[in-house]
Every structure is written in structure tokens, then in C-alpha cells.
Scaffold this active site. Structure first.
Site: not given
Length: 232
Positions: A148-150, A186-187, A201
């Protein structure tokens, strides 16, 4: 004295009053009035019943919280629709402003892996450089990872990694910036999260005892909510 005379004359009225409490004070008082009228030939003043009714209403009002107060103090989830379904927020009414966000993360390696990373002796190569590139790439793909992020246009992304000798960890800080109608928190958080996973990793062949911790928003600016700083 009057109450004693009532109880003496009507011993059953006390039991009747007690059994009627569950149905409310008003009905119990009415039953008591009938008993008193049958004994004394007249009913007591109506103020007794009316005062009991008012008292009962007052108690009921106090026992139930105000819906207005609940509405004022509650918070709405913007990604949830009226019927509870997930939705993407419509940001079209918002104003475009300069928005920035800084997020942080820590990867605890342990001394053995920490020394290998410090000496750049991991089999996969330069851990910190690969993780930095991964974090920057991830920030630009946030809307593809978080449903739901733009999909926004980023004007700046920066990811920095450092080695912490005190607890044998890698500290990661990510910054994102944009001019638009929605924030870049969020970014920034996606950048440090993916950078942390990349460190894992790159190092997992040497040890599985690696922990990614303390992912959080450190600072943000811009938008309706303005400035935010962790811990303040």
C-alpha cells in the site's frame, strides 16, 4: 423513625425492594409506594420516585463513556476502509512539501565474523559496499515490496554502514528525501532493512548467529505531522 415504622409494618417490603434492584431503582420505589399507601392510607410524595429516577439516570450516564470523547481520543488507520478492507490512501488533496526521513538498523555479527568483515576477508567480497548498494536499490523499490505504499519519485537516497567495535556489530543509517504529497519513512526503513539482510547474506557462511535488530525511524520532516525525532 418513619423508616423504622415502615419496616416494622411492612416486613416484606424490604425483601421486595431488594429483589427489584436488578430492574432499576424506579420500579422498586413504585412497589414501595404501594406498600406504604396500603399501610398509611396515603402515598408518599412523588419526589422520592423522581429523585430515584434522576439518581438512576445519573448512575447510568456515569457508567457509560461518552461516545464523543471516544471519537475525539481515538486514532484512525488510514489504510483501512469503512468496512475494514485494506485500501491505498488517496493523497491527491495533500500539498506537496519537502520530505525527509532517516532510519537506523544494527546487525550484531559476533567477534569472529566481525573480524572477517573488518579485514574484508569474507568469501562473497566487500560486505559493507554490497550492503550499501542493496539498501539504495531497495529504497527505490519500496512500493513494489510494501503493497500500500505509493510509488514516489525520490530525490535523494543515502545509506551508510559502520563497524562498531564495542558490540561487534554493523550500524546502518539510511536517508531518503522527496518533494511530494506523502512521506519517505518507508523508503528509509526499507533501505536499512534490506541493507541489514544483505549483511546477513554476505556473512551467513561464516556464522548463523547473526541478529538484525533495532530497525526504527530516527527522524522525519515535512508533511502535515511536521518534525519527528526518536525519543523526543
Amino acid at each position: 423513625m418513619l423508616l423504622r415504622r415502615i419496616v416494622a409494618a411492612c416486613p416484606q417490603s424490604k425483601r421486595m425492594f431488594s429483589s427489584s434492584v436488578g430492574h432499576g431503582y424506579e420500579s422498586a420505589i413504585q412497589e414501595l409506594n404501594k406498600e406504604m399507601e396500603s399501610v398509611f392510607g396515603e402515598s408518599p410524595a412523588n419526589t422520592l420516585a423522581s429523585s430515584a429516577t434522576a439518581s438512576n439516570c445519573h448512575l447510568n450516564n456515569e457508567s457509560q463513556p461518552s461516545s464523543q470523547n471516544i471519537g475525539e481520543s481515538s486514532f484512525e488507520l488510514t489504510h483501512t476502509g469503512k468496512s475494514g478492507e485494506a485500501q491505498m490512501v488517496d493523497v491527491s488533496p495533500k500539498e506537496s512539501t519537502k520530505r525527509t526521513a532517516i532510519a537506523v538498523c544494527k546487525v550484531i555479527l559476533g567477534k569472529k565474523v566481525f573480524d572477517l568483515v573488518l579485514a574484508n576477508q569474507m568469501a562473497k567480497g566487500d560486505v559493507l559496499t554490497v550492503a550499501k548498494i542493496a539498501g539504495i536499490t531497495a529504497a527505490k523499490q519500496t512500493s513494489s515490496l510494501i503493497p500500500l505504499c505509493h510509488n514516489i519519485s525520490l530525490s535523494h537516497v543515502q545509506v551508510n554502514l559502520g563497524l562498531n567495535h564495542e558490540d561487534f556489530s554493523v550500524t546502518i543509517e539510511g536517508e531518503a528525501a522527496s518533494t511530494g504529497k506523502t512521506g519517505v519513512e518507508m523508503e528509509a526503513m526499507t533501505a536499512v532493512s534490506i541493507a541489514g539482510l544483505t549483511v546477513y547474506d554476505m556473512c551467513k557462511a561464516a556464522s548463523k548467529d547473526i541478529a538484525i535488530t533495532d530497525i526504527r525511524l530516527k527522524h522525519k520532516s515535512g508533511g502535515k505531522s511536521g518534525e519527528y525525532t526518536w525519543g523526543q
